[in-house]
Design a protein around this motif. Structure first.
Motif, short mmCIF file in Angstrom:
data_model
loop_
_atom_site.label_atom_id
_atom_site.label_comp_id
_atom_site.label_asym_id
_atom_site.label_seq_id
_atom_site.Cartn_x
_atom_site.Cartn_y
_atom_site.Cartn_z
N SER A 129 -18.00 -2.34 -39.42
CA SER A 129 -16.87 -1.47 -39.73
C SER A 129 -17.24 0.00 -39.51
O SER A 129 -16.49 0.76 -38.88
CB SER A 129 -16.43 -1.69 -41.18
OG SER A 129 -15.37 -0.82 -41.54
N SER A 178 -17.57 0.77 -35.71
CA SER A 178 -16.29 0.85 -35.00
C SER A 178 -15.51 2.10 -35.40
O SER A 178 -14.89 2.76 -34.55
CB SER A 178 -15.45 -0.40 -35.28
OG SER A 178 -15.20 -0.54 -36.66
N TYR A 179 -15.55 2.46 -36.68
CA TYR A 179 -14.89 3.69 -37.11
C TYR A 179 -15.55 4.92 -36.48
O TYR A 179 -14.87 5.87 -36.09
CB TYR A 179 -14.94 3.81 -38.64
CG TYR A 179 -13.94 2.95 -39.36
CD1 TYR A 179 -12.67 2.72 -38.85
CD2 TYR A 179 -14.25 2.36 -40.59
CE1 TYR A 179 -11.75 1.94 -39.51
CE2 TYR A 179 -13.34 1.57 -41.27
CZ TYR A 179 -12.09 1.36 -40.72
OH TYR A 179 -11.17 0.58 -41.39
N SER A 205 -12.56 -2.92 -35.96
CA SER A 205 -12.46 -2.34 -37.30
C SER A 205 -11.52 -3.15 -38.19
O SER A 205 -11.77 -3.29 -39.40
CB SER A 205 -11.98 -0.89 -37.22
OG SER A 205 -10.70 -0.80 -36.63
#
Length: 335
Positions: free
Chosen positions: A60, A63-64, A86
């Motif tokens: 997460s 990807s952020y 995400s």
């Protein structure tokens, strides 16, 4: 369905704060994975579940980070890819967070009727990885994931603004599970704490004749503190994204307030860092070993000049599995 709000512009300072939060979360998740790999004797079932939560938080955060760094200005293939990753990782993180609470409840409160750990672990994997994967795959195939102009995100891609049923997909790809976690986590941890308090009161009647009551009391006090902070930290981090989601549905211009944007960015990306603080830095056993490892690494060069034969490592006891099942509530949470 009201038209989408104007894009939320991220200033460089807000972008830097969110990127830093992503980096810290990735480092925290990586440290949790490293402690699991370094010390096999700490691989309790609860910490094994924490490992899978850390993997979801690591994906997460990565990807952020890409989404905020890329600064998307419109739909593109990498926007869809980042949004899909995400969405999957974030939803899976919700599931694993609730799974850990459920496992602690079954281990502490429902000990007599608890199913086998290996069978339970397979169920947790199917639900926590399978459900988010299925939701994400359907959303991508229906072209629901794409550019969202930071209405309910902070620079990354999520649900396509052009989707007519975007509110429904915002719920299915995150918000519904997030709101359910707000309700489920406090209820489960309140039930666990009530059970521990009842057990503590029953034990207090025999304290005058028990010499080992003080260590048990210390473990229970540590468990009580974590039972309070686990749902509290989750809600404090995640509530800002829910606030912006509600403001977006209401069409309020407050959704673009810089304070809300920054809090949303930190809350969505710092879950791995918060878990590291709770389960590494605030856990005495892991913290002591980590500091000892750092000290050994710092003094490794002088020690190489005068080598000393390493001490023999005692083989792990075959009865470790049976000891896991007899752990007290305080030990399950404090380790």
């Amino acid at each position: 369905m009201p038209p989408p709000a104007p894009p939320t512009v991220l200033v460089p300072s807000e972008r830097v704060v969110v990127l830093l939060s992503c980096v810290l979360s990735a480092l925290g998740s990586g440290l949790l994975v490293a402690t699991h790999a370094l010390w096999p004797d700490l691989r309790s079932p609860a910490r094994r579940l924490l490992l899978f939560l850390s993997l979801a938080d690591l994906l997460s955060a990565a990807s952020y980070f890409y989404g905020v760094l890329q600064d998307f200005s419109g739909p593109s293939w990498d926007c869809v890819l980042q949004g899909a990753l995400s969405t999957f990782a974030n939803t899976s993180s919700f599931f694993w967070t609730v799974v850990i609470a459920l496992y602690l409840y079954l281990s502490i409160v429902r000990t007599a009727r608890r199913p086998r750990s290996d069978r339970l672990l397979w169920v947790f994997h199917i639900v926590s990885w399978g459900v988010p994967l299925a939701i994400t795959a359907v959303a991508v195939s229906l072209k629901k994931i794409g550019y969202d102009a930071s209405d309910v995100s902070v620079g990354w891609c999520w649900i396509n603004l052009e989707a007519e049923d975007r509110t429904l997909w915002m719920l299915l790809t995150g918000k519904l599970w997030e709101i359910l976690a707000y309700i489920t986590l406090p209820v489960i941890y309140i039930l666990i704490r009530k059970h521990i308090n009842r057990a503590h009161e029953a034990l207090s009647e025999y304290r005058p004749i028990l010499s080992s009551a003080h260590p048990q009391q210390h473990c229970t006090s540590v468990a009580d503190k974590k039972l309070v902070f686990i749902p509290l930290i989750f809600i404090c981090l995640r509530v800002w994204s829910t606030v912006r989601f509600v403001l977006t549905l209401c069409g309020s211009p407050a959704v673009r307030m810089p304070v809300l944007v920054v809090l949303h960015g930190i809350g969505n990306t710092f879950q791995g860092g918060a878990n590291c603080i709770m389960f590494v830095l605030c856990t005495r056993t892991v913290r002591t070993r980590l500091f000892s490892l750092c000290c050994c690494c710092c003094s490794s060069q002088p020690a190489a000049e005068s080598p000393v034969s390493p001490p023999e490592v005692q083989a792990p006891s075959k009865s470790r599995d049976s000891q896991e099942s007899r752990r007290t509530p305080g030990e399950l949470l404090s380790t």
